[in-house]
Design a protein around this motif. Structure first.
Motif, PDB file in Angstrom:
ATOM      1  N   VAL A 196       0.728  -1.283   0.128  1.00  0.00           N
ATOM      2  CA  VAL A 196      -0.156  -0.130   0.203  1.00  0.00           C
ATOM      3  C   VAL A 196       0.770   1.168   0.011  1.00  0.00           C
ATOM      4  N   ILE A 197       0.456   2.059  -0.819  1.00  0.00           N
ATOM      5  CA  ILE A 197       0.987   3.553  -0.643  1.00  0.00           C
ATOM      6  C   ILE A 197       0.108   4.597  -0.657  1.00  0.00           C
ATOM      7  N   GLY A 198       0.247   5.654   0.080  1.00  0.00           N
ATOM      8  CA  GLY A 198      -0.809   6.699   0.399  1.00  0.00           C
ATOM      9  C   GLY A 198      -0.208   7.869  -0.283  1.00  0.00           C
ATOM     10  N   PHE A 199      -0.730   9.139   0.160  1.00  0.00           N
ATOM     11  CA  PHE A 199      -0.094  10.526  -0.348  1.00  0.00           C
ATOM     12  C   PHE A 199      -0.374  11.424   0.604  1.00  0.00           C
ATOM     13  N   ASP A 200       0.526  12.546   0.870  1.00  0.00           N
ATOM     14  CA  ASP A 200       0.483  13.507   1.968  1.00  0.00           C
ATOM     15  C   ASP A 200       1.499  13.398   2.764  1.00  0.00           C
ATOM     16  N   ASN A 201       1.910  12.354   3.241  1.00  0.00           N
ATOM     17  CA  ASN A 201       2.899  12.026   4.423  1.00  0.00           C
ATOM     18  C   ASN A 201       2.279  12.782   5.639  1.00  0.00           C
ATOM     19  N   LEU A 202       1.049  12.360   5.999  1.00  0.00           N
ATOM     20  CA  LEU A 202       0.536  12.845   7.512  1.00  0.00           C
ATOM     21  C   LEU A 202       1.215  12.151   8.518  1.00  0.00           C
ATOM     22  N   GLU A 203       1.174  12.622   9.548  1.00  0.00           N
ATOM     23  CA  GLU A 203       1.555  12.080  10.853  1.00  0.00           C
ATOM     24  C   GLU A 203       1.161  10.402  10.922  1.00  0.00           C
ATOM     25  N   VAL A 204      -0.240  10.313  10.542  1.00  0.00           N
ATOM     26  CA  VAL A 204      -0.584   9.023  11.100  1.00  0.00           C
ATOM     27  C   VAL A 204       0.103   7.875   9.885  1.00  0.00           C
ATOM     28  N   SER A 205       0.414   8.298   8.773  1.00  0.00           N
ATOM     29  CA  SER A 205       1.146   7.165   7.763  1.00  0.00           C
ATOM     30  C   SER A 205       2.519   7.027   8.570  1.00  0.00           C
ATOM     31  N   SER A 206       3.106   7.999   9.104  1.00  0.00           N
ATOM     32  CA  SER A 206       4.369   7.873   9.771  1.00  0.00           C
ATOM     33  C   SER A 206       4.108   6.721  10.948  1.00  0.00           C
ATOM     34  N   ILE A 207       3.108   6.818  11.902  1.00  0.00           N
ATOM     35  CA  ILE A 207       3.135   5.916  12.856  1.00  0.00           C
ATOM     36  C   ILE A 207       2.485   4.617  12.711  1.00  0.00           C
ATOM     37  N   LEU A 208       1.612   4.609  11.360  1.00  0.00           N
ATOM     38  CA  LEU A 208       1.452   3.366  10.924  1.00  0.00           C
ATOM     39  C   LEU A 208       2.079   2.737   9.967  1.00  0.00           C
ATOM     40  N   ASP A 209       3.232   3.341   9.683  1.00  0.00           N
ATOM     41  CA  ASP A 209       4.386   2.859   8.891  1.00  0.00           C
ATOM     42  C   ASP A 209       3.731   2.448   7.311  1.00  0.00           C
ATOM     43  N   ILE A 210       3.259   3.452   7.095  1.00  0.00           N
ATOM     44  CA  ILE A 210       2.720   3.533   5.481  1.00  0.00           C
ATOM     45  C   ILE A 210       3.410   4.206   4.682  1.00  0.00           C
ATOM     46  N   SER A 211       3.678   3.679   3.541  1.00  0.00           N
ATOM     47  CA  SER A 211       4.684   4.465   2.327  1.00  0.00           C
ATOM     48  C   SER A 211       3.604   5.389   2.042  1.00  0.00           C
ATOM     49  N   THR A 212       4.341   6.552   1.387  1.00  0.00           N
ATOM     50  CA  THR A 212       3.524   7.625   1.044  1.00  0.00           C
ATOM     51  C   THR A 212       4.182   8.536   0.194  1.00  0.00           C
ATOM     52  N   VAL A 213       3.638   9.422  -0.416  1.00  0.00           N
ATOM     53  CA  VAL A 213       4.225  10.592  -1.048  1.00  0.00           C
ATOM     54  C   VAL A 213       4.285  11.660  -0.439  1.00  0.00           C
ATOM     55  N   ASN A 214       5.483  12.454  -0.068  1.00  0.00           N
ATOM     56  CA  ASN A 214       5.525  13.675   0.746  1.00  0.00           C
ATOM     57  C   ASN A 214       5.379  14.779  -0.180  1.00  0.00           C
ATOM     58  N   GLN A 215       4.454  15.586   0.568  1.00  0.00           N
ATOM     59  CA  GLN A 215       4.443  16.870  -0.220  1.00  0.00           C
ATOM     60  C   GLN A 215       4.339  17.998   0.948  1.00  0.00           C
ATOM     61  N   PRO A 216       5.076  19.054   0.752  1.00  0.00           N
ATOM     62  CA  PRO A 216       5.346  19.894   1.810  1.00  0.00           C
ATOM     63  C   PRO A 216       3.969  20.916   1.980  1.00  0.00           C
ATOM     64  N   LEU A 217       3.109  20.230   3.184  1.00  0.00           N
ATOM     65  CA  LEU A 217       1.880  20.949   3.312  1.00  0.00           C
ATOM     66  C   LEU A 217       2.080  22.167   4.039  1.00  0.00           C
ATOM     67  N   LEU A 218       2.559  22.258   5.080  1.00  0.00           N
ATOM     68  CA  LEU A 218       2.809  23.545   5.850  1.00  0.00           C
ATOM     69  C   LEU A 218       3.312  24.423   5.027  1.00  0.00           C
ATOM     70  N   GLU A 219       4.412  24.111   4.382  1.00  0.00           N
ATOM     71  CA  GLU A 219       5.292  25.119   3.391  1.00  0.00           C
ATOM     72  C   GLU A 219       4.248  25.713   2.352  1.00  0.00           C
ATOM     73  N   SER A 220       3.332  24.934   2.017  1.00  0.00           N
ATOM     74  CA  SER A 220       2.680  25.536   0.837  1.00  0.00           C
ATOM     75  C   SER A 220       1.685  26.706   1.549  1.00  0.00           C
ATOM     76  N   GLY A 221       1.511  26.459   2.633  1.00  0.00           N
ATOM     77  CA  GLY A 221       0.761  27.784   3.364  1.00  0.00           C
ATOM     78  C   GLY A 221       1.534  28.816   3.816  1.00  0.00           C
ATOM     79  N   THR A 222       2.771  28.813   4.146  1.00  0.00           N
ATOM     80  CA  THR A 222       3.494  29.583   4.495  1.00  0.00           C
ATOM     81  C   THR A 222       4.009  30.351   3.163  1.00  0.00           C
ATOM     82  N   LYS A 223       4.343  29.629   2.109  1.00  0.00           N
ATOM     83  CA  LYS A 223       4.908  30.277   1.004  1.00  0.00           C
ATOM     84  C   LYS A 223       3.714  31.240   0.502  1.00  0.00           C
ATOM     85  N   GLY A 224       2.714  30.589   0.242  1.00  0.00           N
ATOM     86  CA  GLY A 224       1.521  31.353  -0.440  1.00  0.00           C
ATOM     87  C   GLY A 224       1.150  32.593   0.713  1.00  0.00           C
ATOM     88  N   ALA A 225       1.290  32.351   1.753  1.00  0.00           N
ATOM     89  CA  ALA A 225       0.727  33.655   2.588  1.00  0.00           C
ATOM     90  C   ALA A 225       1.697  34.783   2.468  1.00  0.00           C
TER      91      ALA A 225
END
Lengths: 366, 366
Positions: free
Chosen positions: B276-305
């Motif tokens: 299984v692979i997910g998307f977003d790299n949320l904290e839950v995927s880290s704790i449940l050991d789920i592969s994922t695609v990381n995207q800089p979420l917080l950063e998208s907000g700070t850069k936009g602002a």
DNA sequence: TCATGCCATGGAACCGGTTCCGAATCGGGA
DNA sequence: TCCCGATTCGGAACCGGTTCCATGGCATGA
């Protein structure tokens, strides 16, 4: 091209009436005759005129905005409350101005700017404790203040009894026969007055004592509010060997997830080797089948915001102080009974390009 | 008791200067002599005077507030962006007015009220597509507009390439030898223009095609954005028997959690029976050991602002359009390698009443 | 000593609504 | 026909800042 901005004067001139009349039309006064009403509305439409918010704020003496003080928004529980607040305010035509607070200094800064500059008509504090001297000032200025997930005497608030909640959770584990019950909670943020975890801990101690069990601080651990931290702490408890807890009460579901994960890594079977109960009834606890204490999160927001709306309308907040009810949601992490598959909640159909659950089903998910 | 509210005139009279001078002091003009500066500041302090926000808004012609349009706030990914936006605005002294949007009608209502009444100086849209005609109007009124997690030509925006992300995720599964790869995604919210899931799906199809694998719609499923729904859909895919997928790409980590849960109920071992692979790299995927695609979420907000802040200062947003990088985070749900215990990130110490992870450690958690 | 110019300053005009007071209009009853 | 009260309306005053322009004081240079 005569004037840059179309103001109320432009409309008045264009419609051949006085500015007062236009203002009356805008505010729905009944002191306007049918004929002029129609004419003015027509002109407004034709000029595509909209009254300027800040101008009416100045003369009306109110902003039609409410400030929301909130901390660590990223926590799902806080989020849910915030959404409840925003939705109700929005329906009432009020702007929701959100202030994210990370520390005491920031809280003070935001409060003073909010209060002194009167940038909002009222303040809703989510989970944060407002310093006493600020409350005095807010009172003096007659700015409505509503507390959500927090309680102070003589202030309108929506809250839960965290101590009772902690007792409920612990009693649940006791009723299943557990005697060595561990506790994993947050570090206290006493500067911001976020004491839910500590209150739940107090309830935990009370329940134990009522059962004739003295506190065992070897079974107690605290850390940051994250699954990762909880996993580390739980691991430490598991390494006590014979003395390890047979059940753990985590002061929030987020922490409970970490406990479950750590248990799996230690090859502890849930709930046979270890029972777990969390708090908040977040979606994640439902999907991971974690027992929890349910609290109405969204509702705390909507109820708090409703009180604010009442206050701003000059009414009295109906139940001035409101305690929401808590209840244990027993699931597999303590009972071990496989709960019903959620399948029945959804209708899966075959779509043109794969399986499909229709959007309407979304309402079924809390 | 002479006057109810202390205004700039009160201060001026009290200090024996003109209102203009007080205003200059307030706005930090250098056209004030040291002596009068001190005197006026003293008077302001003594009277505890604060300028009224709405009055200065009116005469300055700006509100020092930014409107944030956002949908389904409760999603952790949206949350993270929102927090990033709010924090940057707050640091710049701007109010964050949040508008929660559930449907197209609400979006229109909020937009018209925001735009027409000029209640904010600028608009940040998170994940939502703004209708064309609105954009035209916003342009004409010269109101800055920044898109976060969204992209339109000629507008400042911060975005990711969801198609490329979907490809990355699928290629990861392909590289592990999987051929029967399923896809589980959201229902499209075309009314709000939230098309991330569908774009990731497009990337999924492209990756498959590049590997010489044609689309198999029996392996594709869509539903509401919840773990529960994803579990139901995944269960349906598992019941295909021999034809069931050996790997699943879930268009978000939230959905991936549901897939994992369903797999456990079907006694499928992860990742041997199902990757299984997910998307977003949320904290839950880290704790449940789920592969994922990381995207800089917080950063998208700070850069936009940050772009918004620049625009409001009359500057040009530095990188006008900015694409953030994505990368695969391989974890146990696809690789099966037990990832390192997070223990080392935290220092557990013995406190007076139980184990303790010091708060400073919180910074270590993303 | 006087002209020049800069700097600090006072205050009127202005931003765009709301509100209140006085005036105009109208209808109905005497 | 006249008077009275109710209804509708115009517009000045006001909300509390900002800004610009005119003014006065002082220093500098000729």
């Amino acid at each position: 091209m005569r004037k840059r901005t179309i103001s109320i004067a432009t409309v008045a001139a264009e419609a051949g009436v006085g500015v007062g009349t236009v203002s009356r039309v805008l505010n729905g006064s009944d002191q306007v005759s049918e004929a002029t009403l129609k004419r003015v509305l027509g002109t407004i439409e034709r000029l595509d005129y909209r009254p300027l918010r800040s101008a009416s704020s100045l003369s009306k003496g109110r902003t039609d905005a409410v400030g929301i003080l909130v901390s660590v928004i990223t926590r799902p529980s806080v989020m849910a409350r915030l959404v409840g607040v925003i939705d109700v305010l929005s329906d009432a035509g009020l702007d929701a101005v959100v202030f994210n607070v990370d520390n005491r200094a920031q809280l003070d800064r935001h409060l003073s700017s909010i209060i002194d500059q009167r940038r909002v008509d009222g303040i809703i504090s989510i989970s944060l404790r407002i310093p006493k001297e600020r409350i005095a000032r807010i009172r003096k200025l007659a700015i409505p203040l509503v507390l959500v997930d927090n309680s102070l005497p003589n202030l309108p608030c929506v809250y839960i009894d965290d101590v009772a909640g902690g007792k409920l959770a612990t009693e649940h584990l006791l009723s299943l026969g557990h005697r060595r019950i561990g506790f994993i909670g947050d570090n206290a943020r006493s500067d911001l007055g976020m004491s839910a975890s500590e209150n739940r801990y107090a309830g935990y101690l009370m329940a134990l004592e009522a059962a004739g069990i003295g506190p065992d601080f070897d079974l107690v651990a605290r850390g940051p509010h994250s699954s990762e931290a909880a996993a580390v702490l739980a691991s430490a408890l598991f390494e006590l060997g014979k003395r390890r807890p047979t059940a753990i009460f985590a002061s929030s579901d987020t922490l409970a997830v970490g406990v479950i994960k750590a248990a799996q890594q230690h090859r502890l079977k849930i709930p046979d080797d270890l029972a777990v109960i969390g708090f908040d009834n977040l979606e994640v606890s439902s999907i991971l089948d974690i027992s929890t204490v349910n609290q109405p999160l969204l509702e705390s927001g909507t109820k708090g915001a409703s009180k604010m709306v009442s206050l701003l309308n000059g009414e009295i907040a109906k139940p001035h102080r409101e305690e929401l009810v808590l209840d244990v949601v027993p699931r597999g992490s303590s009972l071990g009974i496989q709960r019903n598959s959620p399948t029945k909640l959804y209708g899966v159909v075959e779509g043109p390009k794969g399986l499909q659950i229709l959007q309407g089903g979304e309402e079924l998910v809390s």
